[in-house]
Design a protein around this motif. Sequence first.
Motif, short mmCIF file in Angstrom:
data_model
loop_
_atom_site.label_atom_id
_atom_site.label_comp_id
_atom_site.label_asym_id
_atom_site.label_seq_id
_atom_site.Cartn_x
_atom_site.Cartn_y
_atom_site.Cartn_z
N ARG A 1 1.20 42.61 50.32
CA ARG A 1 0.85 43.18 49.01
C ARG A 1 -0.59 43.75 49.05
NH1 ARG A 1 4.62 41.85 45.12
NH2 ARG A 1 5.97 40.08 45.63
N ASP B 1 9.50 32.20 38.87
CA ASP B 1 9.98 33.37 39.60
C ASP B 1 9.13 33.51 40.85
OD1 ASP B 1 10.87 35.92 40.44
OD2 ASP B 1 9.24 36.85 39.29
N GLY C 1 10.24 37.91 42.56
CA GLY C 1 9.96 39.21 41.96
C GLY C 1 11.16 40.13 41.93
N SER C 2 12.33 39.57 41.64
CA SER C 2 13.58 40.35 41.69
C SER C 2 14.03 40.83 40.32
CB SER C 2 14.68 39.51 42.35
OG SER C 2 14.81 38.25 41.71
N GLY C 3 13.12 40.93 39.37
CA GLY C 3 13.45 41.47 38.06
C GLY C 3 14.24 40.54 37.17
N ILE D 1 12.76 38.13 34.96
CA ILE D 1 11.92 37.47 33.95
C ILE D 1 12.63 37.38 32.60
CG2 ILE D 1 9.73 37.50 32.72
CD1 ILE D 1 9.46 36.87 35.67
N SER E 1 5.51 33.52 36.97
CA SER E 1 5.88 34.30 38.15
C SER E 1 4.68 34.44 39.09
CB SER E 1 6.37 35.68 37.75
OG SER E 1 6.63 36.48 38.90
N ALA F 1 5.29 36.79 41.58
CA ALA F 1 5.74 37.97 42.30
C ALA F 1 6.05 39.18 41.43
CB ALA F 1 7.01 37.62 43.10
N ASP F 2 6.05 39.02 40.12
CA ASP F 2 6.39 40.12 39.21
C ASP F 2 5.20 40.42 38.31
OD1 ASP F 2 7.41 41.87 37.31
OD2 ASP F 2 9.40 40.94 37.32
N GLY G 1 4.92 42.50 36.13
CA GLY G 1 5.35 42.83 34.77
C GLY G 1 5.73 41.63 33.93
N ALA G 2 5.58 40.43 34.45
CA ALA G 2 5.98 39.23 33.71
C ALA G 2 5.33 39.13 32.32
CB ALA G 2 5.67 37.98 34.53
N PHE H 1 1.85 35.72 34.74
CA PHE H 1 1.73 36.06 36.15
C PHE H 1 0.58 35.24 36.71
CE2 PHE H 1 -0.13 38.49 39.68
CZ PHE H 1 0.98 38.56 40.51
#
Length: 297
Positions: free
Chosen positions: A45, A206, A209-211, A213, A228, A230-231, A233-234, A241
Amino acid sequence: MKKVSFAEFGGPDVLRLIDAEEPHAGPGQVRIAVRAAGVNPVDWRIREGQMQEISPIELPTGVGQDASGVVDEIGEGVEGVEIGDHVFGGGSSTYAEFAVLSAWARMPEGLTFEEAAGYPSVMETALRVIREVGVRPGQTLLVSGASGGVGSAVLQIARDRGITVIGTAGAGNQDYLRGLGALATTYGEGWAERVRRLGRVDAALDLAGSGVIRELVELTGDPRKVVSIADLGAPEFGARFSNVAGSMTEALAEAARLISRGRLRIPVAKSYTLAGAAAAHIDSRAGHTRGRRVVVV
């Protein structure tokens, strides 16, 4: 010395194995002759530039933050460690022949260098997110993406604390999750309903990060009970996050305690050479890990 570095953000092809000056231990640090370095998702990342807004870095830079090895230099003010000690811990630019650690602990008896390199960041992250999500003994924690390094640690820490875990992973990792004490189910279409059939969910993590949330919030009924790593956008769903690291020293001490008691073991899924760091990142990004990936020096 040999060191993995990159001078621009991008794909795994930006990684270079270069000749670099050896680092030296400053006050409160030790230097190790690296035997193995842990491969973490945050490594790629950072390489892709995903973390620049959160934690900016200057280029060129090295790669890696976890390592195990043999102490060969001790900085000013450091006590309780000697030249030749076998340690594992956290530092910077650990995909290298030598690295400086800012936090470390002696390796528990019976642990190989490869195994030890896989614990530092994984344990810090696992302990942090369990704390942040506020799950208590007797409650049930849902872990999405449970078979990787952090998931493996979370499952075993939770079991040690009397927390029930429901874990999602690929079909090939179901028995692995059950072996770590989790109630296991697969991800993919219908996964949330499969989780509901396994029981009530008090909190959720999470890790992949597989969408998922939105579904995690629905399952817990409270976005404050979803964290999360990994996301990014959480927070859009009211979840957290988590990216502010806690105490690595405390995490290493807890890892050593649980390993010594036979309550924690994270297997090494695959090892790579320094020259194979790009392949390690490609595999890490693809997911589906059972345990940890490490670079062996």
